[in-house]
Design a protein around this motif. Structure first.
Motif, short mmCIF file in Angstrom:
data_model
loop_
_atom_site.label_atom_id
_atom_site.label_comp_id
_atom_site.label_asym_id
_atom_site.label_seq_id
_atom_site.Cartn_x
_atom_site.Cartn_y
_atom_site.Cartn_z
N GLU A 104 29.03 37.94 36.85
CA GLU A 104 29.36 38.01 35.43
C GLU A 104 28.74 36.83 34.69
O GLU A 104 28.24 35.89 35.30
N VAL A 163 33.77 42.01 43.64
CA VAL A 163 33.23 43.19 44.34
C VAL A 163 32.12 42.76 45.29
O VAL A 163 31.29 41.91 44.96
N ALA A 183 28.03 44.64 41.82
CA ALA A 183 27.59 44.30 43.18
C ALA A 183 26.58 45.32 43.71
O ALA A 183 25.57 44.96 44.33
N ARG A 196 35.65 52.67 43.70
CA ARG A 196 34.57 53.66 43.57
C ARG A 196 33.49 53.09 42.65
O ARG A 196 33.82 52.42 41.68
#
Ligand code: THU
Length: 157
Positions: free
Chosen positions: A63, A45, A73, A109
């Motif tokens: 991570e 991301v 992110a 999202r």
């Protein structure tokens, strides 16, 4: 009494339909996915924020072996921005994700924890923060974080 909440957002067929600044922001979000450290999820991301002074900052999800103690992110870039530029308003955030080297087919999202922090950015700015969600296909543009979290926690105020 029954009440209703509706939100309006834009769906664009491609990034070519974005305003120039929004396109630049989304491009940076995509570029920074290369900095994602996501060996556990394989989900890379990138998030980029636009400041009121025209500066762009970006970060990727990180991570950790003690999964899930990493950070998304969005919160990575927002907390850094709050630390480095505490008084400069954030005007927009772009988010995009890749699996391997391929953009997701659908817009990514933000998770609920990130939305709550994005709402903080909006409250600090005193103005709406635009959200641009990219994908290989359509783009979604939401005009305000409040639209994503109309029932936000705000009891400390
Ligand atoms: N992730 C983000 O960075 N942002 C989101 O909005 C959703 C999820 C990250 C967290 C984790 O590293 C991976 O994506 C899979 O959940």
């Amino acid at each position: 009494m029954k009440k209703e909440i509706t939100i309006e957002y834009q769906e664009l067929a491609s990034a070519a339909e974005l305003e120039a600044d929004d396109k630049r922001l989304l491009d940076e979000a995509e570029r920074i996915t290369s900095a994602s450290h996501s060996p556990y999820s394989g989900f890379h991301v990138g998030a980029a924020v636009m400041l009121g002074n025209g500066e762009i900052l970006s970060a990727a999800n990180q991570e950790n072996e003690a999964f899930p103690s990493g950070l998304c992110a969005e919160r990575s870039v927002l907390f850094y921005t709050f630390s480095k530029f505490p008084d400069v308003p954030i005007t927009a955030i772009a988010i995009v994700a890749k699996r391997g080297d391929r953009l997701t087919d659908e817009p990514t999202r933000p998770c609920a924890a990130c939305i709550q922090v994005m709402l903080d950015a909006e409250n600090r700015a005193g103005k709406p923060v635009k959200i641009i969600l990219g994908s290989a296909g359509k783009i979604e543009v939401i005009n305000s974080v409040h639209d994503l979290l109309p029932f936000a926690f705000n009891n400390l105020k």
